[in-house]
Design a protein around this motif. Structure first.
Motif, short mmCIF file in Angstrom:
data_model
loop_
_atom_site.label_atom_id
_atom_site.label_comp_id
_atom_site.label_asym_id
_atom_site.label_seq_id
_atom_site.Cartn_x
_atom_site.Cartn_y
_atom_site.Cartn_z
N MET A 1 29.45 65.86 90.50
CA MET A 1 30.98 65.13 90.26
C MET A 1 30.88 64.29 89.38
O MET A 1 31.92 64.07 88.63
CB MET A 1 31.35 64.75 91.89
CG MET A 1 32.08 65.89 92.52
SD MET A 1 33.22 65.09 93.69
CE MET A 1 31.90 64.34 95.09
N GLN A 2 29.99 63.23 89.37
CA GLN A 2 29.88 62.13 88.21
C GLN A 2 29.98 62.83 86.72
O GLN A 2 30.80 62.23 86.06
CB GLN A 2 28.63 61.28 88.57
CG GLN A 2 28.54 60.22 89.75
CD GLN A 2 27.54 59.62 90.01
OE1 GLN A 2 26.41 60.00 89.70
NE2 GLN A 2 27.57 58.58 90.52
N MET B 1 36.09 65.85 82.81
CA MET B 1 37.25 66.28 82.93
C MET B 1 38.42 65.14 82.65
O MET B 1 39.46 65.28 82.41
CB MET B 1 37.51 66.48 84.68
CG MET B 1 36.83 67.97 84.98
SD MET B 1 36.94 68.10 86.84
CE MET B 1 36.60 69.93 86.75
N ILE C 1 43.01 64.66 87.63
CA ILE C 1 41.99 65.57 88.43
C ILE C 1 42.08 65.50 90.03
O ILE C 1 42.39 64.63 90.39
CB ILE C 1 40.57 65.05 88.11
CG1 ILE C 1 40.13 64.78 86.61
CG2 ILE C 1 39.29 65.78 88.77
CD1 ILE C 1 39.05 64.01 86.13
N LEU D 1 39.97 59.73 90.92
CA LEU D 1 40.30 60.46 89.73
C LEU D 1 41.63 60.97 89.74
O LEU D 1 41.96 61.53 88.58
CB LEU D 1 39.42 61.85 89.93
CG LEU D 1 37.78 61.47 89.91
CD1 LEU D 1 37.03 62.73 90.05
CD2 LEU D 1 37.35 60.68 88.75
N SER E 1 39.00 61.42 95.45
CA SER E 1 40.63 61.98 95.13
C SER E 1 41.48 60.83 94.62
O SER E 1 42.20 60.91 93.42
CB SER E 1 41.07 62.94 96.24
OG SER E 1 41.60 61.85 97.05
N VAL F 1 41.09 66.50 93.65
CA VAL F 1 39.74 66.59 94.54
C VAL F 1 39.85 67.01 95.84
O VAL F 1 40.68 66.32 96.53
CB VAL F 1 38.76 65.32 94.24
CG1 VAL F 1 37.44 65.72 94.95
CG2 VAL F 1 38.60 64.79 93.02
N SER G 1 33.21 65.06 86.36
CA SER G 1 34.47 64.41 86.26
C SER G 1 34.40 63.56 85.05
O SER G 1 35.73 63.44 84.34
CB SER G 1 34.38 63.35 87.54
OG SER G 1 33.60 62.34 87.25
N ARG G 2 33.54 63.14 84.40
CA ARG G 2 33.71 62.46 83.13
C ARG G 2 34.21 63.38 82.03
O ARG G 2 35.12 62.91 81.17
CB ARG G 2 32.51 61.49 83.03
CG ARG G 2 31.79 60.51 83.86
CD ARG G 2 31.13 59.31 82.99
NE ARG G 2 30.03 59.88 82.54
CZ ARG G 2 28.71 60.07 82.90
NH1 ARG G 2 28.64 59.84 84.12
NH2 ARG G 2 27.95 60.32 82.15
N ILE H 1 38.63 69.69 91.40
CA ILE H 1 37.21 69.55 91.94
C ILE H 1 37.43 70.17 93.69
O ILE H 1 38.03 69.78 94.23
CB ILE H 1 36.48 68.40 91.90
CG1 ILE H 1 36.26 67.95 90.42
CG2 ILE H 1 35.03 68.40 92.56
CD1 ILE H 1 35.61 66.57 90.29
#
Lengths: 244, 79
Positions: free
Chosen positions: A119-120, A126, A175, A170, A167, A177, A123-124, A134
């Motif tokens: 996810m780290q 995204m 984004i 982000l 969530s 989650v 997500s960057r 996600i």
């Protein structure tokens, strides 16, 4: 056309997710541990049938460098990553006093820490895109306290808590989650429970059967798609009513 | 564009500040460089230099000068 990273794609629920996504026109980086020629032939047929790409990506979730290298390879294609499905995981059973700290760490590492790591990284990307969805694979085993599942249940509970927490972090970047929490599903991993225990669980459920992998994949697709555009931080139980 | 110009531009875009504010700047020294701004900055740096930063480096990047030092690990020299 959307692009998705799906981990644990080689079998069970992950394989159904690949099938569902491809049928909906989603291109996929299908991630799993061991290279598998038969699987790649299946991917190729599915991709051709639906006019998408399905690229196999192999890495070891227990190895941080292996995870980073795989994600770097995907990002090097310079395509947007619209969807991440953190589906890979391992089963584990045992009473607390029968669970070694080594086993506890192994399960938490693979079912929780590695998922956060992915996810780290994703997500960057995204965040720069300004959008993404996600979906983490939780489990009712992380919601319902049952004896004998300390490591697995704790790892899934941690992942679902992270889903809700992340969530909030982000959301401002567009984004979403969410997580799906399957109950008993007719897969190799779902057969980890002894038959007698499974029968007992099923007898207490409103829908008295195991779920099919595609029933989980349908919920994952819903969360991945714009049909769920106002849903984030949610855990959707797909468990035949096991937890009501 | 030189690496230094790209580096400064990442701060300008990521933190939404002026170029003349970047030298000597430290994390949380200005409202724009908070945790949210930090992630924007990291995104801009990764995009500008086509790299994927390790989490430890993201945590340690706490000043304009420290960032120059960290980027050396990724083979990026900022003169």
């Amino acid at each position: 056309m959307a692009n998705a990273i799906v981990t644990g794609a080689s079998r069970g629920i992950g394989r159904a997710i690949v099938e569902k996504f491809a049928s909906e026109g989603i291109c996929i980086w299908a991630c799993s541990h061991n290279p598998d020629t038969e699987l790649e032939v299946w991917y190729a047929g599915l991709a051709e049938k639906h006019g998408v790409f399905i690229r196999p990506v192999y890495f070891d979730l227990a190895d941080e460098q292996s995870v980073s290298g795989a994600m770097k390879g995907i990002f090097a294609e310079n395509l947007p990553v619209d969807i991440l499905v953190n589906n890979a995981g391992i089963p584990s059973g045992g009473l607390m006093n029968m669970t070694s700290t080594g086993e506890l760490r192994r399960v938490l590492d693979i079912n929780f820490v590695s998922q956060v790591r992915i996810m780290q990284l994703v997500s960057r990307k995204m965040m720069r895109q300004g959008n993404g969805s996600i979906i983490n694979m939780g489990s009712v085993g992380g919601l319902e306290a049952r004896p004998g599942y300390l490591a697995y249940g704790s790892s899934k509970a941690a992942l679902m808590w992270a889903t809700r927490s992340v969530s909030k972090e982000l959301g401002p970047y567009g984004i979403r989650v969410n997580a799906v929490a399957p109950g008993l599903v007719d897969t190799d991993m779902g057969s980890y429970k002894k038959d007698e225990e499974a029968r007992k669980i099923i007898s207490g459920m409103p829908i008295q059967r195991k779920g099919e992998p595609m029933e989980i994949a349908n919920a994952v697709y819903f969360l991945a798609s714009d049909e769920s555009s106002f849903i984030t931080g949610s855990i959707i139980n797909v468990d035949g009513g096991r937890i009501v | 564009m030189t690496n230094r110009e790209k580096y400064v531009q990442a701060f300008v875009e990521g933190l939404e500040i002026n170029a003349d504010q970047t030298e000597g700047l430290a994390y949380e020294a200005i409202p724009e460089w908070d945790s949210v701004g930090h992630m924007n900055l990291i995104g801009c740096l990764e995009e500008a230099f086509d790299i994927m930063m390790e989490t430890d480096d993201i945590i340690e990047l706490n000043s304009f000068e420290k960032g120059i030092e960290i980027l050396k690990k990724y083979g990026i020299t900022i003169a």
